[in-house]
Design a protein around this motif. Structure first.
Motif: not given
Length: 445
Positions: A215-226
């Motif tokens: 889940q942290r890895t997924q959030r890191a990808a979402h953070d890059r998009i944000e």
């Protein structure tokens, strides 16, 4: 040549079988095309009815035997596969996999064997079976933007366009069925990548720690998009927002698409067209933006994030709260728990005025508007009503309405953040970016 593939014998056997089988299916489909609406349907149904015939091909038998002799591939057949953060499903048998491999050489919507496509798709097949991770293409549609060209921001991060029928895998068929269907447009997207460890085996037990790491890895990808979306907003593109984030594994991988709904849908939808010259400037700004983020100034991260949140609020009253949190994070960058900052309202307004303007009249205007913005934020945060708030007036004495007022404050904060980002890239800039007391006293006469 064999060094290019994990199992060169399997690659050769698969290519021979796929080419032979597609040629046979296409010829059979051509004989039946009059029974169907188009060639693609004819090929599809011909393929369905030829399973037994295809299995009798010598190329099929050679390919299946080579597949069964590969211990890595066979260890991932008829077994529970997936990730720690998703539902695991039982994988196909080797025979079941053989029913799908024609997709390696036939593009969707086309009928002939495509050797270039085979090389691309076989690489993805190998990645699915031989890699210890499941690799996801992470896509965030930006429906409020149209771009003149793609923009590469990093090796694994880009702003580009994608045909709607590729974004929505049902759209291509709908377009084919109806000539009047609007699925012919491209959609602007941000694209990056996410890798999650692949879990294989019926005896694997749930691992909460590994799930949290996924889940942290997924959030890191979402953070890059944000980050990309916020950079676009800071560059003045108010229509920038992500309608969703989609994690797409290849069709050979052991998972399904994952869909994360976007936080925001605008009341008023419009599209900003970004031409080549603008994109050139944004590319330079992105480098500064990313470099500032790499320097780990937490107050600047908070200020940018809250500025982004303000864009996603439907009501002006909610936007002003996020904007003022952003302002406090930036203009009180020297705050710490042992450093009391009194007269917050006055200091914030003064620092904003001196940071953003050098001409006295402009400084006075910014000071008054930021002071009133702080008052509005305080009133709303304590349950007050905006109708009882006295907003500043225009130079001609007319009243400023709430939407215009908040829009002006948003512009002030945006300009301040852009300036702060450039300061953060100055190697001699202090930790807080600005020596606030020196800035104040330098303006005293």
């Amino acid at each position: 040549m064999s060094e290019l593939h994990q199992n060169f014998a399997l690659y050769e056997a698969m290519k021979r079988y796929v080419a032979t089988a597609i040629d046979l299916v296409v010829r059979r489909g051509a004989q039946q095309v009059s029974q169907f609406q188009d060639d693609e349907d004819a090929v599809f149904f011909a393929r369905l009815g030829m399973t037994n015939e295809l299995q009798k091909l010598p190329e099929y038998q050679t390919c299946l035997e080579t597949l069964l002799n590969d211990p890595i591939v066979t260890s991932q057949t008829e077994v529970l596969t997936g990730t720690n953060s998703g539902m695991r499903e039982r994988s196909q048998s080797a025979e079941g996999l053989m029913t799908r491999v024609l997709d390696l050489g036939m593009r969707e919507g086309q009928g002939d064997f495509d050797p270039v496509y085979f090389e691309y798709e076989y690489t993805r097949f190998e990645e699915a079976y031989y890699c210890s991770d499941i690799v996801y293409e992470v896509i965030a549609p930006l429906p409020g933007i149209a771009i003149a060209r793609s923009l590469r921001l990093a090796d694994d991060l880009e702003i580009t366009t994608l045909p709607v029928e590729e974004l929505d895998r049902t759209a291509r068929k709908m377009k084919r069925r109806s000539s009047g269907h609007p699925f012919h447009d491209n959609v602007c997207i941000v694209r990056t990548e996410c890798r999650l460890p692949k879990v294989v085996g019926d005896d694997h037990q749930p691992n909460p720690q590994a799930r949290e790491q996924d889940q942290r890895t997924q959030r890191a990808a979402h953070d890059r998009i944000e980050q990309v979306v916020n950079a676009l907003r800071l560059a003045g593109i108010e229509s920038a927002y992500s309608s969703a984030i989609i994690h797409r594994p290849s069709k050979w991988a052991f998972d399904q698409d994952r869909f994360f709904r976007g936080r925001f849908q605008p009341d008023l939808f419009y599209v900003s067209s970004l031409e080549d010259q603008w994109l050139n400037g944004f590319e330079q700004f992105w480098q500064s933006f990313q470099s500032a983020a790499d320097r780990k100034r937490s107050f600047l991260d908070v200020a940018i994030r809250r500025f982004g949140y303000a864009h996603e609020r439907q009501r002006a009253e909610d936007r002003i709260i996020d904007l003022m949190i952003s302002a406090e994070a930036l203009f009180f960058s020297d705050y710490n728990k042992d450093n009391y900052i009194g007269e917050i309202r006055y200091r914030l307004s003064l620092r904003a005025a001196l940071f953003l303007a050098s001409e006295p009249e402009s400084q006075r205007t910014i000071f008054r508007w930021m002071r009133d913005a702080y008052d509005l934020r305080s009133k709303l945060a304590h349950g007050g009503d905006v109708s009882s708030m006295k907003l500043p007036k225009r130079p001609d004495g007319t009243v400023v309405y709430i939407e215009e007022f908040v829009g002006a404050i948003q512009t002030y904060i945006r300009l301040a953040l852009v300036k702060a980002i450039h300061l953060a890239n100055d190697p001699v800039a202090p930790k807080n970016l600005v020596e606030w007391n020196e800035l104040v006293f330098a303006n005293k006469k």
